[in-house]
Design a protein around this motif. Structure first.
Motif, mmCIF file in Angstrom:
data_model
loop_
_atom_site.group_PDB
_atom_site.id
_atom_site.type_symbol
_atom_site.label_atom_id
_atom_site.label_comp_id
_atom_site.label_asym_id
_atom_site.label_seq_id
_atom_site.Cartn_x
_atom_site.Cartn_y
_atom_site.Cartn_z
ATOM 1 N N ILE A 50 9.515 67.562 32.566
ATOM 2 C CA ILE A 50 9.574 68.814 31.790
ATOM 3 C C ILE A 50 9.431 68.543 30.290
ATOM 4 N N VAL A 51 10.135 67.506 29.793
ATOM 5 C CA VAL A 51 10.218 67.346 28.332
ATOM 6 C C VAL A 51 9.357 66.214 27.792
ATOM 7 N N GLY A 52 8.813 65.380 28.677
ATOM 8 C CA GLY A 52 8.085 64.195 28.215
ATOM 9 C C GLY A 52 9.038 63.037 27.975
ATOM 10 N N PHE A 53 8.554 62.032 27.270
ATOM 11 C CA PHE A 53 9.325 60.814 27.027
ATOM 12 C C PHE A 53 10.613 61.150 26.255
ATOM 13 N N ASP A 54 11.688 60.520 26.668
ATOM 14 C CA ASP A 54 13.007 60.745 26.045
ATOM 15 C C ASP A 54 13.066 59.979 24.724
ATOM 16 N N LYS A 55 12.376 60.488 23.715
ATOM 17 C CA LYS A 55 12.185 59.726 22.464
ATOM 18 C C LYS A 55 13.491 59.537 21.705
ATOM 19 N N ASP A 56 14.421 60.454 21.861
ATOM 20 C CA ASP A 56 15.701 60.338 21.145
ATOM 21 C C ASP A 56 16.783 59.670 21.992
ATOM 22 N N ASN A 57 16.405 59.198 23.182
ATOM 23 C CA ASN A 57 17.328 58.478 24.058
ATOM 24 C C ASN A 57 18.605 59.298 24.295
ATOM 25 N N LYS A 58 18.423 60.583 24.597
ATOM 26 C CA LYS A 58 19.582 61.453 24.786
ATOM 27 C C LYS A 58 19.786 61.871 26.234
ATOM 28 N N VAL A 59 18.963 61.352 27.150
ATOM 29 C CA VAL A 59 19.091 61.693 28.562
ATOM 30 C C VAL A 59 19.784 60.551 29.300
ATOM 31 N N LYS A 60 20.948 60.845 29.892
ATOM 32 C CA LYS A 60 21.709 59.839 30.653
ATOM 33 C C LYS A 60 22.244 60.494 31.912
ATOM 34 N N ARG A 61 22.640 59.680 32.882
ATOM 35 C CA ARG A 61 23.392 60.213 34.024
ATOM 36 C C ARG A 61 24.866 60.295 33.624
ATOM 37 N N LEU A 62 25.568 61.272 34.189
ATOM 38 C CA LEU A 62 26.984 61.434 33.842
ATOM 39 C C LEU A 62 27.762 60.147 34.096
ATOM 40 N N LEU A 63 27.497 59.503 35.237
ATOM 41 C CA LEU A 63 28.281 58.311 35.583
ATOM 42 C C LEU A 63 27.783 57.056 34.855
ATOM 43 N N ASP A 64 26.736 57.195 34.028
ATOM 44 C CA ASP A 64 26.339 56.082 33.163
ATOM 45 C C ASP A 64 27.376 55.838 32.070
ATOM 46 N N TYR A 65 28.234 56.826 31.827
ATOM 47 C CA TYR A 65 29.283 56.665 30.816
ATOM 48 C C TYR A 65 30.495 55.920 31.376
ATOM 49 N N THR A 66 30.482 55.604 32.668
ATOM 50 C CA THR A 66 31.585 54.868 33.289
ATOM 51 C C THR A 66 31.237 53.374 33.349
ATOM 52 N N ASN A 67 32.205 52.574 33.797
ATOM 53 C CA ASN A 67 31.944 51.143 33.982
ATOM 54 C C ASN A 67 31.202 50.866 35.278
ATOM 55 N N ASN A 68 30.963 51.911 36.055
ATOM 56 C CA ASN A 68 30.288 51.765 37.342
ATOM 57 C C ASN A 68 29.158 52.797 37.415
ATOM 58 N N PRO A 69 28.061 52.558 36.667
ATOM 59 C CA PRO A 69 26.975 53.547 36.580
ATOM 60 C C PRO A 69 26.349 53.811 37.951
ATOM 61 N N ARG A 70 26.212 55.067 38.304
ATOM 62 C CA ARG A 70 25.642 55.446 39.607
ATOM 63 C C ARG A 70 25.376 56.939 39.606
ATOM 64 N N ASN A 71 24.797 57.419 40.720
ATOM 65 C CA ASN A 71 24.539 58.845 40.870
ATOM 66 C C ASN A 71 25.813 59.588 41.273
ATOM 67 N N ILE A 72 25.912 60.849 40.856
ATOM 68 C CA ILE A 72 26.936 61.752 41.403
ATOM 69 C C ILE A 72 26.561 62.041 42.858
ATOM 70 N N ARG A 73 27.513 61.976 43.765
ATOM 71 C CA ARG A 73 27.196 62.270 45.173
ATOM 72 C C ARG A 73 26.837 63.754 45.321
ATOM 73 N N ASP A 74 25.730 63.997 46.023
ATOM 74 C CA ASP A 74 25.117 65.334 46.043
ATOM 75 C C ASP A 74 25.628 66.149 47.236
ATOM 76 N N PRO A 75 26.424 67.186 46.984
ATOM 77 C CA PRO A 75 27.034 67.939 48.084
ATOM 78 C C PRO A 75 26.026 68.787 48.856
ATOM 79 N N TRP A 76 24.838 68.993 48.258
ATOM 80 C CA TRP A 76 23.801 69.748 48.990
ATOM 81 C C TRP A 76 23.448 69.000 50.278
ATOM 82 N N TYR A 77 23.527 67.657 50.204
ATOM 83 C CA TYR A 77 23.183 66.828 51.378
ATOM 84 C C TYR A 77 24.413 66.347 52.121
ATOM 85 N N THR A 78 25.517 66.100 51.409
ATOM 86 C CA THR A 78 26.706 65.544 52.075
ATOM 87 C C THR A 78 27.622 66.645 52.602
#
Ligand code: 4NP
Length: 152
Positions: free
Chosen positions: A101-129
């Motif tokens: 949608i936005v192109g290259f993240d030139k300002d490096n402002k796109v992260k996953r929420l759990l990237d801010y933890t000591n255990n970076p990973r995806n949020i478990r998706d309740p649509w599937y689980t």
């Protein structure tokens, strides 16, 4: 003013949950007036726009005593990238879709929420689980780590 946009695919399950949990944490810390928070989805199908919060997300918020008002899904726009300081995705698929949608993240402002933890990973998706409780646990862990990271 710190502007934060939480992003998932449909903007009905995970990103509204993250928005509401984070807004609640900010109120608990008396920080709500320092922030502007919203959430959006990367999906553009009509049926995914202006949908209310998924019942599973509402129920888990109620079980945990988190107050909320209705949120209607909206698709993330290119202009959101410039407006928000932090664009916080739920998983790596969201990151790819955001970059579409936005192109290259030139300002490096796109992260996953759990990237801010000591255990970076995806949020478990309740649509599937179907499990909104484990998603809630992930969201609380991520929002706590993100608030900590901001060091206010
Ligand atoms: P969300 O959940 O991205 O956490 O809001 C989903 C909502 C809808 C779909 C997938 C995930 N869907 O495929 O329609």
């Amino acid at each position: 003013m710190i502007k934060v946009l939480f992003v998932c695919l449909g903007n009905i399950c995970r990103s509204p949950m993250a928005q509401i949990v984070f807004e609640n944490m900010l109120r608990e810390h008396g920080l709500e007036n320092n922030f502007e928070i919203d959430s959006a989805g990367t999906e553009g199908y009509n049926e995914m726009c202006h949908a209310g919060i998924h019942r599973g997300t509402k129920e888990v918020l109620k079980r945990n005593g988190i107050p909320f008002s209705e949120h209607y899904s909206r698709k993330m726009q290119k202009k959101d990238y410039d407006y928000y300081d932090y664009i916080i995705a739920m998983d790596t698929e969201n990151i790819k879709d955001i970059e579409y949608i936005v192109g290259f993240d030139k300002d490096n402002k796109v992260k996953r929420l759990l990237d801010y933890t000591n255990n970076p990973r995806n949020i478990r998706d309740p649509w599937y689980t179907g499990n909104f409780d484990e998603t809630y646990d992930d969201v609380v862990e991520g929002c706590t780590a993100f608030l900590n990271y901001l060091n206010l």
